[in-house]
Motif scaffolding. Structure first.
Motif, PDB file in Angstrom:
ATOM      1  N   ASN A 268     100.056  46.670 136.920  1.00  0.00           N
ATOM      2  CA  ASN A 268     100.434  48.064 136.681  1.00  0.00           C
ATOM      3  C   ASN A 268     100.574  48.839 137.984  1.00  0.00           C
ATOM      4  OD1 ASN A 268     100.794  48.132 133.857  1.00  0.00           O
ATOM      5  ND2 ASN A 268      98.578  47.998 133.605  1.00  0.00           N
TER       6      ASN A 268
ATOM      7  N   LYS B  84     104.017  48.271 139.318  1.00  0.00           N
ATOM      8  CA  LYS B  84     105.074  49.015 138.625  1.00  0.00           C
ATOM      9  C   LYS B  84     105.411  50.323 139.342  1.00  0.00           C
ATOM     10  CE  LYS B  84     104.170  47.118 134.054  1.00  0.00           C
ATOM     11  NZ  LYS B  84     103.654  47.391 132.698  1.00  0.00           N
TER      12      LYS B  84
ATOM     13  N   PHE C 270     110.466  42.643 137.836  1.00  0.00           N
ATOM     14  CA  PHE C 270     110.614  43.399 136.594  1.00  0.00           C
ATOM     15  C   PHE C 270     111.682  42.798 135.677  1.00  0.00           C
ATOM     16  CE2 PHE C 270     109.129  46.458 139.858  1.00  0.00           C
ATOM     17  CZ  PHE C 270     107.821  46.540 139.413  1.00  0.00           C
TER      18      PHE C 270
ATOM     19  N   TYR D 125     105.726  42.027 144.719  1.00  0.00           N
ATOM     20  CA  TYR D 125     105.857  42.037 143.268  1.00  0.00           C
ATOM     21  C   TYR D 125     105.315  40.772 142.616  1.00  0.00           C
ATOM     22  CZ  TYR D 125     108.688  46.116 144.117  1.00  0.00           C
ATOM     23  OH  TYR D 125     109.105  47.345 144.518  1.00  0.00           O
TER      24      TYR D 125
END
Length: 174
Positions: free
Chosen positions: A106, A109, A140, A158
């Motif tokens: 999270n 993100k 993503f 990421y």
């Protein structure tokens, strides 16, 4: 059984081919703590025109490096250091969001928004050297995402260890 094996081989091949341009060495212990260390890390050439720009990039780099390492508590520490460092309300809001989250996925993100805010703040602030705008096409669910780095070597925040060198340099800011 054959279908599962074929799928796994395909998935691995796809991941490797998607990231074929990336570097393969690993260094997740890097934590920049001063503008002098940033300059040293980039062969002594990265210099900003204000202390605020230097500090913003320093703490952004701390957050990004902690994401590469998958260390949620260090991400929080970097976000806390970034909080209220700038008069930019958007940057402070994003830093607060990252600080309030305990889960690395999270926290990741919020990195695209943080990157965009930091890039905007650093626009025309580099007096010497360069920052590399790097891109992972697989972030993503294959929508892709950017991050900033003081080094050409790809260290993907990421995916961390799962796809450490996935990505490419899309732009050089100087």
């Amino acid at each position: 059984m054959k279908n599962r094996t074929a799928f796994i081989v395909f998935a691995i091949a796809f991941g490797l081919l998607s990231c074929k341009d990336a570097a393969t060495t690993k260094n997740t212990d890097e934590k920049t703590t001063s503008s002098e260390e940033i300059a040293t890390k980039t062969n002594g050439t990265l210099v900003f025109n204000t202390e605020e720009a230097t500090a913003v990039f320093q703490h952004y780099n701390h957050i990004k490096t902690a994401m590469v390492a998958g260390d949620a508590s260090e991400v929080k520490a970097g976000a806390n250091a970034l909080l209220n460092l700038s008069g930019d309300a958007t940057l402070n809001e994003i830093a607060q969001t990252i600080f309030n989250v305990d889960d690395i996925e999270n926290q990741r993100k919020a990195l695209p928004d943080l990157t965009a805010s930091v890039e905007r703040l650093l626009d025309n602030a580099i007096t010497s050297g360069a920052i590399y705008k790097q891109y992972c096409p697989m972030a993503f669910n294959n929508t892709g995402a950017y991050w900033l780095s003081s080094e050409k070597e790809i260290r993907n925040p990421y995916f961390g260890d799962a796809m450490l060198s996935c990505g490419s340099i899309k732009e050089t800011l100087n």
